[in-house]
Design an enzyme around this catalytic site. Sequence first.
Site, PDB file in Angstrom:
ATOM      1  CD  GLU A 181      -3.493  -5.359   4.353  1.00 14.24           C
ATOM      2  OE1 GLU A 181      -4.165  -4.586   5.074  1.00 14.24           O
ATOM      3  OE2 GLU A 181      -2.252  -5.316   4.281  1.00 14.24           O
ATOM      4  CD  GLU A 204      -1.561  -0.344   3.576  1.00 15.80           C
ATOM      5  OE1 GLU A 204      -2.701  -0.723   3.226  1.00 15.80           O
ATOM      6  OE2 GLU A 204      -1.272  -0.100   4.754  1.00 15.80           O
TER       7      GLU A 204
END
Length: 510
Positions: free
Chosen positions: A399, A189
């Site tokens: 996720e 991320e």
Amino acid sequence: MKPFSLFFSFLVVAIVLATTSYSIDAFTRNDFPEDFLSGAATSAYQWEGAVDEDGRTPSVWDTFTHSHSRDNGDIACDGYHKYKEDVKLMADMGLEAFRFSISWSRLIPNGRGPINQKGLLFYKNFIKELRNHGIEPHVTLYHYDLPRSLEDEYGGWINRKIIEDFTAFADVCFREFGEDVKLWTTINEATIFAICAYGEGISPPGHCSPNKYINCSTGNSSTEPYIAGHNMLLAHASASKLYKLKYKSKERGSVGFSIFAFGLSPDTNSKDDEIATQRAKAFLFGWMLKPLVFGDYPDEMKRTLGLRLPVFSEEESEQVKGSSDFIGIIHYITFYVTNQPAPSIFPSMNDGFFKDMGAYLIPIGNFSFSEWEAIPWGLEGVLEYLKQSYNNPPIYILENGKPMIHDSMLQDTPRVVYIQAYIGVVLNAVKNGSDTRGYFVWSMIDVYELMAGYRTSFGMYYVNFSDPGRNRSPKLSASWYTAFLNGTIDVASQDSMIQLQRNLSGFSLL
């Protein structure tokens, strides 16, 4: 969990779902493509523990947590010692894939140079254990835990020296584990990492401009997030190029890049809010994806930032463009976007990235970092947007999950509702042409949460962190996910359990 208890718990879920305003068609795992990967995830610092064992040296997370008197991952779930037990739980669940990260400072303690043989053996054994149980390893090379030695030496991600060191680290991983690992994510991320670590000061190395909310000893929120992000893209591209030249023909794997993807929708139907939403997408998606897909930053960013935004050379642009075989998506929450000033979830929004973005994010429903509502249409909107705006790239949702207060209650019905809703909209997106290839629940078990410590958890298995044995116990979510993966929830009962509606009316997803 006893069969009657499991049935009763599923009945409770059905009642909860039936009283919501959401509804989608019934589905099972068999409705997804055969090669779709359904898995779960953790990361090294949050799961392994054993921070000073067998040659591991401190990462920036170790020093950050201890210097800020926070909960820490010194022991965490003790996955370093209990990995065989955890793999057995994964196999019993029927997990098809498991996403985890490699601790750079466990494998190469000085950040560069000699390999730590005990660290190498741990990851080899762990990966073999996954393979022996039929579980596909999906490896993230960097999940925030830079070796402290590199941070001290030259400042880590805000120095271009990181590109060479990261590429050398990736080379070791590709060489040593590539026979068994076919899916690699270079950087976790990257968007929110750059913002939080170099703009907001809430994750290591804790840089930000002086402000009344966060006590940062160093940093510049108006420049450092963009410098760090630029170096992440170049480091990713360098590692990807290395893999293609040196390993891909033999190992036949894929190398991808990961971003944090908020769901975004205009707060009103006004033209101003629509423009603000497009600007937010340019900053939050296009910042990293435009270079990866098209070779340069969005025009909106270049106009706003001017000389503060680094520039790709022609050679760098060509190297970054097309360097990601897939895009990893981390998604949890959705926001309304407005052009009008509004309270922010980030305290220092008046400076740096969010000020530059020129759009304000309004949480939907009850929101905190320890609790948020299921807004599944937000994820479906992200997948549709990427399909239409970025040439429908291969996507893994690395996720997705729901936090709850960490306690010994195993009936985590809200988490089941959340996961079920999001899996349902992923299936919708796949049916509508999105090249989404996998979905990973965060997290497999309760772990040390980087923002919340041990106060909240996402795990499908409960971990008693006060017990030296770190015993694991299945929650309702583990039982549901097991039944989903194994196809033991039939369509009829699934139909009564799943009354989740996308409820898209009034929302713009593009």
